[in-house]
Design an enzyme around this catalytic site. Structure first.
Site, short mmCIF file in Angstrom:
data_model
loop_
_atom_site.label_atom_id
_atom_site.label_comp_id
_atom_site.label_asym_id
_atom_site.label_seq_id
_atom_site.Cartn_x
_atom_site.Cartn_y
_atom_site.Cartn_z
N ARG A 1 0.89 -1.17 0.00
CA ARG A 1 0.00 0.00 0.00
C ARG A 1 0.92 1.21 0.00
NH1 ARG A 1 -5.30 1.37 3.55
NH2 ARG A 1 -6.12 -0.02 1.95
N HIS B 1 -7.58 0.86 -6.30
CA HIS B 1 -7.76 -0.02 -5.13
C HIS B 1 -8.45 -1.31 -5.61
CE1 HIS B 1 -7.90 -1.30 -1.10
NE2 HIS B 1 -8.80 -0.49 -0.59
N GLN C 1 -10.31 -3.99 -3.24
CA GLN C 1 -11.61 -3.57 -2.73
C GLN C 1 -12.71 -3.87 -3.76
OE1 GLN C 1 -12.34 -1.95 0.43
NE2 GLN C 1 -14.35 -2.64 -0.24
N ASP D 1 -17.43 7.25 -1.22
CA ASP D 1 -16.18 7.11 -0.48
C ASP D 1 -15.92 8.44 0.22
OD1 ASP D 1 -13.72 6.15 0.42
OD2 ASP D 1 -12.72 6.32 -1.52
N ARG E 1 -13.64 -8.54 1.88
CA ARG E 1 -12.21 -8.31 1.61
C ARG E 1 -11.45 -9.59 1.91
NH1 ARG E 1 -10.00 -3.20 1.55
NH2 ARG E 1 -8.14 -4.36 0.93
N CYS F 1 -16.37 1.62 0.83
CA CYS F 1 -15.21 0.76 1.14
C CYS F 1 -14.77 0.89 2.59
CB CYS F 1 -14.06 1.07 0.20
SG CYS F 1 -13.36 2.72 0.38
N1 NVA Z 1 -10.10 6.73 -1.18
C1 NVA Z 1 -9.70 6.26 0.13
C2 NVA Z 1 -9.89 4.78 0.24
C3 NVA Z 1 -9.56 4.21 1.58
C4 NVA Z 1 -9.67 2.72 1.64
C5 NVA Z 1 -8.26 6.64 0.38
O1 NVA Z 1 -7.43 6.49 -0.51
O2 NVA Z 1 -7.96 7.12 1.48
N1 CP Z 2 -11.21 -0.19 2.58
C1 CP Z 2 -9.94 -0.25 3.00
O1 CP Z 2 -9.02 -0.49 2.23
O2 CP Z 2 -9.77 -0.04 4.33
P1 CP Z 2 -8.40 0.16 5.10
O3 CP Z 2 -7.84 1.49 4.72
O4 CP Z 2 -8.76 0.08 6.55
O5 CP Z 2 -7.44 -0.95 4.72
#
Ligand code: NVA
Ligand code: CP
Length: 304
Positions: free
Chosen positions: A106, A133, A136, A224, A291, A263
């Site tokens: 990540r 992502h 997800q 989101d 997930r 998500c």
């Molecule tokens: N769009 C959000 C998704 C979190 C799982 C982010 O990137 O923070």
């Molecule tokens: N939806 C998701 O990826 O959550 P986290 O940021 O908690 O991993």
């Protein structure tokens, strides 16, 4: 040696393979591979996870998923490893490939994901970048189909920021054959090339700046957070995205049996009201659970 089976983005994995991965995840969920109360599909395998951004779901679901499949994980964060102190991504990829059977990352920078994949001799999995992502989305498609049957041909509406999740929805629309409406503010729109790719590959994508119009007759409404990890301009984003809030009135414009997804993490009464997030059409807890199951499919495919 054959090339590693990376899971970098939905538009980089074939539609048939994505469907096979989902079927595998569902079969594992249904207990098809169970022996003695557990499965040993990934017995003795290990996964390194690199987190350069926070996580709850991704971190826990990958770790528990590996354990339930008989494998184990090593978790690294950027600052706690040499990656955060000048060691190159390429060298990290080469070293980790000598220890583990797959790497999940990540990261803020999509280029790091690609570099990791090009130097690793083991599969690399995208656990979120600023651009996408994909894990997800696998969980989201699994969740929709468990509740309402095949997603192919359904109207899915993304209502909110043109962010990493929205991009993966565009990729998924092409790969899984659903019609996607993107209701998003002009100033926070997705890069046009993301949409152009999907349309060029035959996807049915509609863009609107009118949230009500976008949500009308939808089978699935997804939103989101207004401020993603790493976003700086919180106030401007709140102002631009407030008109896209999913509330009960707006959800009521969708089909009677429409479901709502997010998500997570969620911010109640910002991108969606508490009434919607915690209401009867919301399937967010199943989505979060999936997930685990969808990623078991990904892990088993990558390392199997
Ligand atoms: N769009 C959000 C998704 C979190 C799982 C982010 O990137 O923070
Ligand atoms: N939806 C998701 O990826 O959550 P986290 O940021 O908690 O991993």
């Amino acid at each position: 040696m054959s090339a590693p089976k990376h899971f970098l983005d939905l538009h980089k994995v074939g539609a048939g393979t994505l469907r096979e991965i989902l079927d595998l995840g569902s079969a594992i969920k249904a207990g098809k591979y169970m022996a003695d109360g557990d499965t040993q599909l990934l017995s003795g395998k290990s996964l390194a996870m690199i987190f350069e951004k926070p996580s709850t779901r991704t971190r826990v679901s990958f770790e528990i998923g590996m354990k339930q499949l008989g494998g184990h994980v090593v978790v690294m964060d950027g600052q706690g490893s040499q990656l955060g102190h000048g060691e190159t991504v390429a060298d990290t990829a080469r070293v980790l490939s000598r220890y583990v059977d797959a790497i999940m990352i990540r990261t803020d920078d999509p280029a790091k994901l690609d570099e990791l994949a090009s130097y690793a001799s083991v599969p690399v999995i995208n656990g979120l970048t600023d651009d996408s992502h994909p894990c997800q989305l696998m969980a989201d498609v699994m969740t929709y189909e468990e509740h309402r049957g095949p997603i192919k041909g359904r109207k899915v509406t993304w209502c909110g920021d043109g962010n990493n999740m929205a991009a993966s929805y565009v990729h998924a629309a092409q790969r899984f054959g659903f019609d996607l409406t993107l209701a998003m503010p002009e100033e926070l729109s997705l890069p046009q090339e993301v949409i152009d790719w999907a349309v060029g590959e035959g996807a049915n994508i509609t863009v609107t700046h009118n949230a009500d119009e976008g949500c009308a007759r939808a089978d699935l409404i997804v939103t989101d957070t207004w401020v993603s990890m790493g976003d700086k301009d919180a106030e401007a984003r709140h102002n631009a995205l407030r008109p896209y809030q999913v509330d009960a009135r707006r959800l009521g414009l969708a089909q009677d049996d429409a479901v709502f997804m997010h998500c997570l993490p969620a911010h109640r009464d910002e991108e969606a009201t508490a009434e919607v997030l915690d209401g009867p059409q919301s399937v967010i807890w199943d989505e979060a659970e999936n997930r685990l199951h969808a990623q078991k499919g990904i892990l088993a495919w990558c390392m199997g």
